[in-house]
Design a protein around this motif. Sequence first.
Motif, PDB file in Angstrom:
ATOM      1  N   GLY A   1       0.835  -1.096  -0.146  1.00  0.00           N
ATOM      2  CA  GLY A   1       0.049   0.040  -0.096  1.00  0.00           C
ATOM      3  C   GLY A   1       0.956   1.200   0.006  1.00  0.00           C
ATOM      4  N   THR A   2       0.308   2.313   0.138  1.00  0.00           N
ATOM      5  CA  THR A   2       0.823   3.600   0.272  1.00  0.00           C
ATOM      6  C   THR A   2       0.287   4.495   1.109  1.00  0.00           C
ATOM      7  N   LEU A   3       1.056   5.099   1.875  1.00  0.00           N
ATOM      8  CA  LEU A   3       0.454   6.316   2.645  1.00  0.00           C
ATOM      9  C   LEU A   3       1.551   7.591   2.517  1.00  0.00           C
ATOM     10  N   GLU A   4       0.585   8.608   1.933  1.00  0.00           N
ATOM     11  CA  GLU A   4       1.259   9.936   1.633  1.00  0.00           C
ATOM     12  C   GLU A   4       2.596   9.590   1.013  1.00  0.00           C
ATOM     13  N   GLN A   5       2.335   8.687  -0.204  1.00  0.00           N
ATOM     14  CA  GLN A   5       3.200   8.495  -1.140  1.00  0.00           C
ATOM     15  C   GLN A   5       4.212   7.319  -0.589  1.00  0.00           C
TER      16      GLN A   5
ATOM     17  N   GLY B   1      12.242   8.967  -0.860  1.00  0.00           N
ATOM     18  CA  GLY B   1      13.369   9.065  -2.044  1.00  0.00           C
ATOM     19  C   GLY B   1      14.044   7.702  -2.048  1.00  0.00           C
ATOM     20  N   CYS B   2      13.361   6.634  -1.540  1.00  0.00           N
ATOM     21  CA  CYS B   2      14.020   5.389  -1.668  1.00  0.00           C
ATOM     22  C   CYS B   2      13.204   4.602  -2.266  1.00  0.00           C
ATOM     23  N   GLY B   3      13.544   3.491  -3.003  1.00  0.00           N
ATOM     24  CA  GLY B   3      12.838   2.527  -3.464  1.00  0.00           C
ATOM     25  C   GLY B   3      11.643   3.017  -4.627  1.00  0.00           C
ATOM     26  N   ASN B   4      10.270   2.650  -3.930  1.00  0.00           N
ATOM     27  CA  ASN B   4       9.109   3.084  -4.682  1.00  0.00           C
ATOM     28  C   ASN B   4       8.588   4.318  -3.967  1.00  0.00           C
ATOM     29  N   THR B   5       9.324   4.842  -2.975  1.00  0.00           N
ATOM     30  CA  THR B   5       8.757   6.233  -2.677  1.00  0.00           C
ATOM     31  C   THR B   5       9.360   7.238  -3.079  1.00  0.00           C
ATOM     32  N   PRO B   6       8.525   8.275  -3.771  1.00  0.00           N
ATOM     33  CA  PRO B   6       9.363   9.490  -4.360  1.00  0.00           C
ATOM     34  C   PRO B   6      10.059  10.373  -3.449  1.00  0.00           C
ATOM     35  N   ASP B   7      10.749  11.086  -3.859  1.00  0.00           N
ATOM     36  CA  ASP B   7      11.822  11.991  -2.924  1.00  0.00           C
ATOM     37  C   ASP B   7      11.002  13.517  -2.925  1.00  0.00           C
ATOM     38  N   ASP B   8      10.581  13.645  -1.786  1.00  0.00           N
ATOM     39  CA  ASP B   8      10.062  15.036  -1.497  1.00  0.00           C
ATOM     40  C   ASP B   8      10.903  16.509  -1.505  1.00  0.00           C
ATOM     41  N   ARG B   9      12.207  16.132  -1.763  1.00  0.00           N
ATOM     42  CA  ARG B   9      13.197  17.227  -1.870  1.00  0.00           C
ATOM     43  C   ARG B   9      13.323  17.872  -0.666  1.00  0.00           C
ATOM     44  N   ALA B  10      13.020  17.431   0.582  1.00  0.00           N
ATOM     45  CA  ALA B  10      13.282  18.040   1.906  1.00  0.00           C
ATOM     46  C   ALA B  10      14.424  17.716   2.512  1.00  0.00           C
ATOM     47  N   ASP B  11      15.085  18.310   3.336  1.00  0.00           N
ATOM     48  CA  ASP B  11      16.234  18.186   4.383  1.00  0.00           C
ATOM     49  C   ASP B  11      15.590  17.320   5.634  1.00  0.00           C
ATOM     50  N   TRP B  12      15.659  16.128   5.410  1.00  0.00           N
ATOM     51  CA  TRP B  12      15.413  15.033   6.421  1.00  0.00           C
ATOM     52  C   TRP B  12      16.372  15.200   7.705  1.00  0.00           C
ATOM     53  N   SER B  13      15.635  14.742   8.848  1.00  0.00           N
ATOM     54  CA  SER B  13      16.036  14.535  10.272  1.00  0.00           C
ATOM     55  C   SER B  13      15.848  13.065  10.483  1.00  0.00           C
ATOM     56  N   ILE B  14      16.414  12.573  11.700  1.00  0.00           N
ATOM     57  CA  ILE B  14      15.887  11.208  12.325  1.00  0.00           C
ATOM     58  C   ILE B  14      14.657  11.590  12.774  1.00  0.00           C
ATOM     59  N   GLU B  15      14.280  12.717  13.516  1.00  0.00           N
ATOM     60  CA  GLU B  15      12.930  13.078  13.752  1.00  0.00           C
ATOM     61  C   GLU B  15      11.832  12.947  12.828  1.00  0.00           C
TER      62      GLU B  15
ATOM     63  N   ASP C   1       0.794   3.887  12.625  1.00  0.00           N
ATOM     64  CA  ASP C   1      -0.749   4.230  12.960  1.00  0.00           C
ATOM     65  C   ASP C   1      -1.703   3.649  11.958  1.00  0.00           C
ATOM     66  N   ALA C   2      -1.252   3.664  10.562  1.00  0.00           N
ATOM     67  CA  ALA C   2      -1.902   3.316   9.469  1.00  0.00           C
ATOM     68  C   ALA C   2      -2.352   1.755   9.435  1.00  0.00           C
ATOM     69  N   VAL C   3      -1.272   1.310   9.952  1.00  0.00           N
ATOM     70  CA  VAL C   3      -1.265  -0.412   9.574  1.00  0.00           C
ATOM     71  C   VAL C   3      -1.768  -1.105  11.027  1.00  0.00           C
ATOM     72  N   PHE C   4      -1.172  -0.552  12.032  1.00  0.00           N
ATOM     73  CA  PHE C   4      -1.413  -1.345  13.327  1.00  0.00           C
ATOM     74  C   PHE C   4      -2.386  -0.451  14.195  1.00  0.00           C
ATOM     75  N   GLY C   5      -2.995   0.518  13.741  1.00  0.00           N
ATOM     76  CA  GLY C   5      -3.738   1.286  14.613  1.00  0.00           C
ATOM     77  C   GLY C   5      -3.441   1.748  15.848  1.00  0.00           C
TER      78      GLY C   5
END
Length: 255
Positions: free
Chosen positions: A6-10, A55-69, A80-84
Amino acid sequence: MKDQTGTLEQIHYRVTGAGLNLLLVSGLNGQARFWDPVRTSLAKHYTVLTYDQRGCGNTPDDRADWSIETLASDAFALADAVFGTAPFTVVGHSTGGAIAQQMAAAQPERITAVGLSGTWMQADDYMRALFALRQDLLTRAPDLDPILSKILRMPPADFGLPGQDVSLDVSVTSRRIDALIGHQGAPLAPRITAPALVVCARDDRIVPPYLSMALHKALPQSTLHVVQDGGHFFVHSRVELFVRGLLDWLGQIAE
């Protein structure tokens, strides 16, 4: 045994198996397929959620500067989506271990156990120098970085064996390196109350075992498992040992 995608927010994800909830978070390559060598065995006992990070595999790059957070926020949204609202175990390898630490500290009531594989609490001079070199290669000679990565992650005796290609877009890799080097685990450690399993390999040349051992010492509820060899990708090179160690530990803490 259910197996669905499935996909959640791409963000592309995969769910396999049935049972208690288990989220697997991959490292620098950020792809669900990193866990393919162990996913089927774990799915005999757990509902296993894997996913491709931004940005990895089948999920597109949102061009953001990511952090661990921010990467941990994505993981929580998927859980939350899968396990509730049900609690779950999270296991992260390398950068995924940093994400797992952030998750376990941010919402300890959600996390029943945390597996920290080939990971660290905070980068030291060695790790910073290594990843600065990799970022320099990405700028000057991007075709050489996958070669260096394979040399570093595989034990010499296993170097000629087939393995996963973990190369990503240059910009994605560089931003993910920025995120992992920025990980500050020391302030998180006192907030991680779930039982933790810290696994490392003695011959890991990307995350030296002394960094994993320091993480173990900082987590009073942790168990340390040192693999004698297997390199940084011991999840792949020592599959049966990894799966057996993880399942045995999860069984012990459930008793």
